[in-house]
Enzyme design. Sequence first.
Site, mmCIF file in Angstrom:
data_model
loop_
_atom_site.group_PDB
_atom_site.id
_atom_site.type_symbol
_atom_site.label_atom_id
_atom_site.label_comp_id
_atom_site.label_asym_id
_atom_site.label_seq_id
_atom_site.Cartn_x
_atom_site.Cartn_y
_atom_site.Cartn_z
ATOM 1 C CG HIS A 97 -0.286 -0.192 2.518
ATOM 2 N ND1 HIS A 97 0.086 -1.435 2.978
ATOM 3 C CD2 HIS A 97 0.085 0.684 3.491
ATOM 4 C CE1 HIS A 97 0.647 -1.331 4.164
ATOM 5 N NE2 HIS A 97 0.666 -0.047 4.508
ATOM 6 C CG HIS A 99 0.838 5.306 4.188
ATOM 7 N ND1 HIS A 99 -0.030 5.208 5.259
ATOM 8 C CD2 HIS A 99 1.624 4.199 4.259
ATOM 9 C CE1 HIS A 99 0.229 4.106 5.941
ATOM 10 N NE2 HIS A 99 1.227 3.467 5.358
HETATM 11 P P1 5GP Z 1 1.538 0.368 7.463
HETATM 12 O O1 5GP Z 1 2.037 0.648 8.856
HETATM 13 O O2 5GP Z 1 1.412 -1.120 7.214
HETATM 14 O O3 5GP Z 1 2.326 1.094 6.411
HETATM 15 O O4 5GP Z 1 0.109 1.024 7.383
HETATM 16 C C1 5GP Z 1 -1.072 0.325 7.564
HETATM 17 C C2 5GP Z 1 -2.165 1.363 7.599
HETATM 18 O O5 5GP Z 1 -3.407 0.709 7.494
HETATM 19 C C3 5GP Z 1 -2.208 2.168 8.913
HETATM 20 O O6 5GP Z 1 -2.030 3.559 8.618
HETATM 21 C C4 5GP Z 1 -3.586 1.854 9.500
HETATM 22 O O7 5GP Z 1 -4.186 2.986 10.113
HETATM 23 C C5 5GP Z 1 -4.350 1.360 8.294
HETATM 24 N N1 5GP Z 1 -5.378 0.378 8.607
HETATM 25 C C6 5GP Z 1 -5.244 -0.705 9.400
HETATM 26 N N2 5GP Z 1 -6.391 -1.416 9.425
HETATM 27 C C7 5GP Z 1 -7.269 -0.764 8.618
HETATM 28 C C8 5GP Z 1 -8.639 -1.001 8.256
HETATM 29 O O8 5GP Z 1 -9.276 -1.977 8.655
HETATM 30 N N3 5GP Z 1 -9.209 -0.107 7.417
HETATM 31 C C9 5GP Z 1 -8.543 0.996 6.944
HETATM 32 N N4 5GP Z 1 -9.225 1.806 6.137
HETATM 33 N N5 5GP Z 1 -7.247 1.249 7.262
HETATM 34 C C10 5GP Z 1 -6.633 0.382 8.089
#
Ligand code: 5GP
Length: 131
Positions: A97, A99
């Site tokens: 993903h 951001h």
């Molecule tokens: P990472 O730390 O893996 O780069 O980011 C994961 C992101 O996914 C985090 O910013 C978190 O807030 C978001 N996230 C986690 N679970 C969910 C969810 O169930 N729905 C949505 N829309 N975002 C999520």
Amino acid sequence: MACLFCSIVAGDIPARRIYEDDKAIAFLDINPWKRGHTLVIPRRHVDDLLSADEALTEIAPAVTATARLLTERLGADGMNLLSNAGAVAGQEVFHLHLHLVPRYADDPGMRALFDRDTTIDLDEVQAALSS
Ligand code: 5GP
Ligand code: ZN
């Protein structure tokens, strides 16, 4: 193993989708850093940027379209684009993903980026982004 973001792609878990095409979907981050913080993901499962083969190329049009949407509808003045690859980089969901974090002139700089803003009303943001 079940993947949270594959479940969102399948529609088994709800998400506030704001843009999609045949390769990617974009939805509001549930715990935003800034108003309009959005995740763009490939529809197909890819663990992360380091194992991404062509996935980054496939989602590039959606990244550009989503950045434009966020800028036009929310009046953002700039954008941070970030991908965490691997637990050591802070990755928590192991489906690639990006951001997209809209930035505003009254709250500038990298230091202002990383505190989650619990005052953001996600329903209001989604309404502003929906046609
Ligand atoms: P990472 O730390 O893996 O780069 O980011 C994961 C992101 O996914 C985090 O910013 C978190 O807030 C978001 N996230 C986690 N679970 C969910 C969810 O169930 N729905 C949505 N829309 N975002 C999520
Ligand atoms: Zn997945």
